[in-house]
Enzyme design. Sequence first.
Site, PDB file in Angstrom:
ATOM      1  N   LYS A 115       0.859  -1.261   0.121  1.00  9.18           N
ATOM      2  CA  LYS A 115      -0.039   0.248   0.044  1.00  9.18           C
ATOM      3  C   LYS A 115       0.881   1.087  -0.062  1.00  9.18           C
ATOM      4  CE  LYS A 115      -4.342  -1.696   0.705  1.00  9.18           C
ATOM      5  NZ  LYS A 115      -5.700  -1.983   1.306  1.00  9.18           N
ATOM      6  N   LYS A 197      -3.980 -10.705  -7.172  1.00 10.60           N
ATOM      7  CA  LYS A 197      -5.283 -10.771  -6.509  1.00 10.60           C
ATOM      8  C   LYS A 197      -6.558  -9.854  -7.000  1.00 10.60           C
ATOM      9  CE  LYS A 197      -6.571  -8.903  -2.673  1.00 10.60           C
ATOM     10  NZ  LYS A 197      -6.631  -8.273  -0.877  1.00 10.60           N
ATOM     11  N   LYS A 200     -10.697  -5.011  -4.757  1.00  5.50           N
ATOM     12  CA  LYS A 200     -11.616  -4.073  -4.932  1.00  5.50           C
ATOM     13  C   LYS A 200     -11.146  -2.611  -5.227  1.00  5.50           C
ATOM     14  CE  LYS A 200     -13.475  -4.046  -0.175  1.00  5.50           C
ATOM     15  NZ  LYS A 200     -12.294  -3.861   1.004  1.00  5.50           N
TER      16      LYS A 200
HETATM   17  P1  ATP Z   1      -8.460  -3.654  -1.063  1.00  3.04           P
HETATM   18  O1  ATP Z   1      -8.304  -3.827  -2.559  1.00  3.04           O
HETATM   19  O2  ATP Z   1      -8.990  -2.421  -0.632  1.00  3.04           O
HETATM   20  O3  ATP Z   1      -7.233  -3.911  -0.411  1.00  3.04           O
HETATM   21  P2  ATP Z   1     -10.009  -6.142  -0.549  1.00  3.04           P
HETATM   22  O4  ATP Z   1     -10.435  -6.336  -1.751  1.00  3.04           O
HETATM   23  O5  ATP Z   1      -8.531  -6.728  -0.373  1.00  3.04           O
HETATM   24  O6  ATP Z   1      -9.495  -4.692  -0.275  1.00  3.04           O
HETATM   25  P3  ATP Z   1     -10.611  -6.284   2.024  1.00  3.04           P
HETATM   26  O7  ATP Z   1     -11.727  -5.460   3.009  1.00  3.04           O
HETATM   27  O8  ATP Z   1      -9.347  -5.907   2.601  1.00  3.04           O
HETATM   28  O9  ATP Z   1     -10.870  -6.249   0.821  1.00  3.04           O
HETATM   29  O10 ATP Z   1     -10.894  -7.794   2.596  1.00  3.04           O
HETATM   30  C1  ATP Z   1     -12.192  -8.320   3.122  1.00  3.04           C
HETATM   31  C2  ATP Z   1     -12.079  -9.762   3.104  1.00  3.04           C
HETATM   32  O11 ATP Z   1     -12.006 -10.226   1.656  1.00  3.04           O
HETATM   33  C3  ATP Z   1     -10.878 -10.194   3.439  1.00  3.04           C
HETATM   34  O12 ATP Z   1     -11.004 -11.683   4.342  1.00  3.04           O
HETATM   35  C4  ATP Z   1     -10.089 -10.695   2.510  1.00  3.04           C
HETATM   36  O13 ATP Z   1      -9.071 -11.704   2.841  1.00  3.04           O
HETATM   37  C5  ATP Z   1     -10.979 -11.223   1.449  1.00  3.04           C
HETATM   38  N1  ATP Z   1     -10.515 -11.027   0.218  1.00  3.04           N
HETATM   39  C6  ATP Z   1     -10.318  -9.901  -0.440  1.00  3.04           C
HETATM   40  N2  ATP Z   1      -9.897 -10.289  -1.929  1.00  3.04           N
HETATM   41  C7  ATP Z   1      -9.954 -11.550  -2.014  1.00  3.04           C
HETATM   42  C8  ATP Z   1      -9.747 -12.347  -3.040  1.00  3.04           C
HETATM   43  N3  ATP Z   1      -9.390 -11.931  -4.008  1.00  3.04           N
HETATM   44  N4  ATP Z   1      -9.896 -13.606  -3.027  1.00  3.04           N
HETATM   45  C9  ATP Z   1     -10.159 -14.163  -1.762  1.00  3.04           C
HETATM   46  N5  ATP Z   1     -10.560 -13.509  -0.521  1.00  3.04           N
HETATM   47  C10 ATP Z   1     -10.324 -12.117  -0.730  1.00  3.04           C
END
Ligand code: ATP
Length: 333
Positions: A115, A197, A200
């Site tokens: 980040k 990954k 969002k």
């Molecule tokens: P950002 O992109 O803002 O870092 P994020 O998409 O990783 O956010 P978070 O709010 O950090 O989302 O995560 C919420 C939950 O979703 C966490 O338990 C995280 O491990 C899970 N998660 C996020 N992205 C994935 C993915 N691509 N596959 C599986 N689990 C995910």
Amino acid sequence: MLGENKVIFSGVQPSGNLTIGNYLGAIRNFSAFSEEYRCFYCVVDLHAVTVRQVPAELRRRTYETLALYIACGLDPEKNTLFVQSHVPAHCELSWMLGCSTMFGELSRMTQFKDKSQKHADNINAGLFTYPVLMASDILLYQTDLVPVGIDQKQHLELARNIAIRFNHLMGDTFTVPDGYISKDGMKIMSLTEPTAKMSKSDPNKNAVVYILDPKDEILRKFRRAVTDSGSEVRYDEDRPGIANLMSIYRCFTGKEYDEIEREFDGRGYGDFKAAVGEACADALAPVQAEFSRLMADKGYLESVMKAGAETAARAAARTMSKVRRRLGFIDLK
Ligand code: ATP
Ligand code: LTN
């Protein structure tokens, strides 16, 4: 311990529109625990402000994340659903735990490094101490189990170490939590760059399928998904594009890889991508309908937030009182 049942805690940031990665890796798996565990699911808005947010959007997404929790099957009567900033004890504990967490430990966190690179103009102290606040979320409720995607494993390990160290130095105070990383949907990858990954906050909207995407959009994104050279639908980790699509299809249909291979034997990628899109859109349709219904009733969502915050604050107060006494603060009754 808080009562007889074991405790579950998890959190999702209201930092963007939720993706099928969040759904399959985290939220979808939460409702299975409600009968057996005492469950706390939090919208972690304090974590979201470690990167810059537009206030009106943050507010809207906080409602939306709560609505999605409910739309994905979490019954507010059986689970404590709440917003992190409504329970000030999270910040209070975070300060106290921060004073026994080392600079070196936080420097090793890969999410911080990622980040800081992405937001080079805003490497703030909150981004650095983010994992301490996450540890506080978890330890405040004497949590036994934390369901998260595999990307959070390092943060979870740190939370365990913080708990173990505190217990050792100050006497038994916190339950040491375990992670629960579901095999299904462990890590859903980007549709345009399948070695990264699905996230969002990805600026490329074609890389990400959002839970609230309309059906035609979902079909279009899967149709355009990057696949490897070759045309056979066969699971092979060295072909990350097709492996990711197969894993998504498996999560939505419950079919195993060999079954999927038989289903698409002799058919090309085109057919398969269309089927993944259909399966995803069909699975999300009821979630989307329930989400729209809930978003039209802010009063209801606020009543859930209020009740959730009261239950959470009561549980948090017990831990805080113990922590204050352990550290030598005067705990006024
Ligand atoms: P950002 O992109 O803002 O870092 P994020 O998409 O990783 O956010 P978070 O709010 O950090 O989302 O995560 C919420 C939950 O979703 C966490 O338990 C995280 O491990 C899970 N998660 C996020 N992205 C994935 C993915 N691509 N596959 C599986 N689990 C995910
Ligand atoms: N850091 C997590 C979100 C999060 C969380 C938590 C998850 C904040 N506090 C407590 C589990 C338990 C993330 O980025 N996915």
